[in-house]
Design an enzyme around this catalytic site. Structure first.
Site, PDB file in Angstrom:
ATOM      1  N   GLU A 139       0.839  -1.197   0.000  1.00  0.00           N
ATOM      2  CA  GLU A 139       0.000   0.000   0.000  1.00  0.00           C
ATOM      3  C   GLU A 139       0.875   1.248   0.000  1.00  0.00           C
ATOM      4  OE1 GLU A 139      -3.039   2.471   2.951  1.00  0.00           O
ATOM      5  OE2 GLU A 139      -2.459   0.418   3.485  1.00  0.00           O
ATOM      6  N   GLU A 148       5.046  14.379  -2.222  1.00  0.00           N
ATOM      7  CA  GLU A 148       5.920  13.535  -1.398  1.00  0.00           C
ATOM      8  C   GLU A 148       5.863  12.053  -1.751  1.00  0.00           C
ATOM      9  OE1 GLU A 148       2.408  14.820   1.326  1.00  0.00           O
ATOM     10  OE2 GLU A 148       3.613  15.667  -0.294  1.00  0.00           O
ATOM     11  N   GLN A 191     -11.969   9.626 -13.114  1.00  0.00           N
ATOM     12  CA  GLN A 191     -11.279   9.800 -14.393  1.00  0.00           C
ATOM     13  C   GLN A 191     -10.020  10.641 -14.221  1.00  0.00           C
ATOM     14  OE1 GLN A 191     -13.938  11.142 -17.587  1.00  0.00           O
ATOM     15  NE2 GLN A 191     -15.661  10.301 -16.450  1.00  0.00           N
ATOM     16  N   LYS A 222     -18.685   3.589 -18.340  1.00  0.00           N
ATOM     17  CA  LYS A 222     -18.099   4.907 -18.589  1.00  0.00           C
ATOM     18  C   LYS A 222     -16.704   4.996 -17.976  1.00  0.00           C
ATOM     19  CE  LYS A 222     -19.228   9.828 -18.060  1.00  0.00           C
ATOM     20  NZ  LYS A 222     -20.231  10.791 -17.524  1.00  0.00           N
ATOM     21  N   GLY A 353      -1.049   5.330  27.465  1.00  0.00           N
ATOM     22  CA  GLY A 353      -0.864   6.753  27.205  1.00  0.00           C
ATOM     23  C   GLY A 353       0.454   7.206  27.811  1.00  0.00           C
ATOM     24  N   CYS A 380      -1.290  -1.190  30.198  1.00  0.00           N
ATOM     25  CA  CYS A 380      -0.117  -0.313  30.238  1.00  0.00           C
ATOM     26  C   CYS A 380      -0.303   0.779  31.300  1.00  0.00           C
ATOM     27  CB  CYS A 380       0.149   0.268  28.857  1.00  0.00           C
ATOM     28  SG  CYS A 380       1.796   0.990  28.677  1.00  0.00           S
ATOM     29  N   GLY A 382      -2.939   1.968  32.226  1.00  0.00           N
ATOM     30  CA  GLY A 382      -4.093   1.542  33.013  1.00  0.00           C
ATOM     31  C   GLY A 382      -3.715   0.596  34.138  1.00  0.00           C
ATOM     32  N   HIS A 516       0.454  -4.832  25.734  1.00  0.00           N
ATOM     33  CA  HIS A 516      -0.662  -4.390  24.893  1.00  0.00           C
ATOM     34  C   HIS A 516      -1.267  -5.591  24.168  1.00  0.00           C
ATOM     35  CE1 HIS A 516      -0.221   0.042  25.144  1.00  0.00           C
ATOM     36  NE2 HIS A 516       1.039  -0.255  25.430  1.00  0.00           N
ATOM     37  N   GLU A 518      -4.066  -5.981  22.898  1.00  0.00           N
ATOM     38  CA  GLU A 518      -4.933  -5.622  21.769  1.00  0.00           C
ATOM     39  C   GLU A 518      -4.246  -5.837  20.426  1.00  0.00           C
ATOM     40  OE1 GLU A 518      -3.049  -1.584  23.036  1.00  0.00           O
ATOM     41  OE2 GLU A 518      -3.629  -3.497  23.941  1.00  0.00           O
TER      42      GLU A 518
END
Length: 547
Positions: A139, A148, A191, A222, A353, A380, A382, A516, A518
């Site tokens: 990507e 850039e 286009q 089109k 955080g 973390c 938390g 972490h 997550e």
């Protein structure tokens, strides 16, 4: 030779290139191909590690400790491949590598230029990251037309020229806006976007047309006529109510079949086995329960800063057909408005955080959850807030704090390792003008769970590995104090030096971890801690309803 699919975007940013690329990758993987993914970002930062979460969103961490773009999180949630620092490249890193080589004399005194030196470095990065896979999806960040991103676009143009059209193809994601006043979709932006690409030598092979409404056949024809893309390769990319529908939606339109034919991979693939994605979508669309989770953080006005947190909570619900509604709360709001803002939720998560802003709100949130029996999940910062809460309000140490906020606090329960681990065992105080000391703990690290704890029950094993991103640690001088106050240390680093998880056995569900988790949650499999947390929230809701 690895086949490459380059994904570009046009017209506007934030069209969802990462989700679209990951969805195609998921279908190709479901057809038996070995897939990897890569993000090329055009900004000059070497990596996003020091960028503001308000501006850039979440910093996603890989197993090897790379601080990367949040799109790598999308990639890992859609495919099984674990990515590394090689899969996230910025203009800053490319130029840093080129300048280092120039300083070493690698270019033998020659004039160093964008072409070929910078583009060669980009190509080398792409080849290195994708080597050994059947297909690599790459990507390109930003929007076609941005100054850039030109070196990246030139590099992928060269790769197509060198490898040929059956080894490298271009997929372009563009916008087909709906003009309400005219009551129709407009193809002109698409286009112009393709015209911009073609002006620099790139002819798209496939167009993904992002729109609010299905693309009529007339508009499809089109677009095909004006962009020189086959009509069958003009794919409608509709807005969906859950991103996990996109692999199914794109497969129905034959996107994977087009890519496979263009890359001449017919003899390497089987039919797409998408039953896991069908199960995910079915769980999203047919929940049997619902819970509300408060996420009390420092950056909730910009929820991309907690992208993986939100997704992991929803994944935890999918494992038990539970819709998870998120109530985003700024931790500063808890300080100003009081803990009443937490009333009525079924569970509370306090994420990570940095810095002092809002920390006291996190401590108050932990105290509220602990005293009211609300399921609490600390991650973390938390976890550090939960430790400070228990020491202040249960262990009789009102001066407990983290030295990140107050380096002269009476009881530095959370501190840099260099502040509390000395030869004599004494706490070493850092002067105001000294270096921060310590290092950021990054990447996948193992820890040992204490048998009989909630953590051990949820994981079902003694040793687990999670990704980390933090600098401050639990100060071992306060282990005895927290345990006497009723908090159990349920996981430690393999050498026993660092506290990794804490919990409160007398509480219905109170667990906090320094890592972490997550970052390792996926929609198909979830994560044991998030699944257990949502289950606890369901039980809390049931108790409240019965009461």
């Amino acid at each position: 030779m690895t086949r490459l699919i380059f994904v570009t975007g046009g017209v506007v940013s934030s069209l969802g290139k990462g989700i679209a690329a990951a969805s195609l990758a998921a279908i190709l993987e479901a057809r038996g191909l070995k897939i990897t993914m890569m993000k090329l970002d055009p900004y000059l930062n070497v990596d996003p590690g020091t960028m503001s979460p308000f501006q850039h969103g979440e910093v996603y961490v890989t197993d090897d400790g790379a601080e990367t773009d949040l799109d790598l999180g999308h990639y890992e949630r859609f495919v099984r491949t674990h990515l590394t620092r090689r899969n996230s490249i910025t203009t800053g890193r490319i130029y840093d590598n080129v300048i280092r080589k120039e300083r070493r004399g690698d270019y033998l005194g020659g004039t160093v230029q964008v072409i070929p030196h910078v583009t060669d470095e980009i190509k080398h990065a792409i080849y290195t990251a994708t080597e050994g896979f059947d297909v690599g999806l790459v990507e390109i960040g930003g929007t076609v037309g941005d100054i850039e991103s030109l070196p990246f676009l030139e590099a992928i143009r060269q790769i197509r020229s060198e490898r040929g059209p059956d080894r490298a193809i271009f997929l372009h994601l563009t916008l087909v806006p709906y003009i309400a006043a005219a009551g129709e979709l407009k193809t002109k932006p698409t286009q112009h976007s393709v015209k911009e690409l073609r002006s620099i030598g790139i002819q798209p092979d496939i167009l993904l047309c992002r729109s609010e409404h299905p693309l009529p056949d007339g508009d499809r024809r089109k677009i095909a006529l004006f962009t020189n893309v086959p009509e069958e390769a003009v794919i409608s990319c509709l807005d969906v109510d859950t991103i996990y529908k996109l692999p199914l939606f794109l497969h129905e339109q034959g996107l994977d079949e087009i890519a496979i034919r263009r890359l001449r991979l017919e003899d390497k693939v089987g039919p797409a086995d998408l039953h896991e994605w069908q199960a995910v979508v079915d769980a999203v669309e047919h929940p049997v329960d619902e819970v509300t989770i408060a996420v009390v953080g420092k950056y909730v006005d910009h929820q991309d800063a907690y992208k993986s947190i939100g997704e992991a909570l929803r994944h935890g619900g999918l494992r038990q057909r539970t819709r998870v509604r998120l109530k985003w709360l700024e931790s500063e709001q808890v300080e100003t408005d009081g803990v009443s803002v937490l009333a009525g939720v079924d569970g509370i998560l306090v994420p990570g955080g940095f810095g002092d802003r809002g920390f006291e709100g996190k401590v108050l949130t932990s105290k509220y959850a602990r005293e009211h029996g609300v399921p609490y999940f600390g991650i973390c910062y938390g976890m550090q807030a939960a430790v400070v809460d228990v020491l202040r309000h249960k262990a009789g140490l009102p001066g407990a704090n983290t030295t990140e906020i107050d380096r002269h606090c009476a009881d530095p329960a959370i501190a840099l390792i260099t502040e509390w681990r000395t030869a004599s065992g004494e706490i070493e105080r850092r002067s105001a003008d000294s270096d921060l000391g310590g290092t950021m703990r990054l990447g996948l690290q193992e820890c040992r769970l204490k048998p009989g704890t909630l953590a051990h029950k949820l994981y079902g094993q003694e040793v687990v590995a999670e990704r980390h991103r933090h600098r401050y640690e639990f100060n071992n001088a306060y282990r005895e104090a927290v345990e006497q106050a009723g908090m159990t240390i349920s996981a430690q680093s393999m050498d026993g030096l660092l506290v990794e998880m804490v919990e409160i056995p007398s509480h219905p569900w109170f667990l906090a971890c320094q890592a972490h988790p997550e970052f390792l949650s996926t929609p198909r499999y979830g994560h044991p801690l998030f699944t257990g947390f949502i289950e606890a929230a369901r039980h809390a809701k049931a108790r409240h309803t019965q009461g």
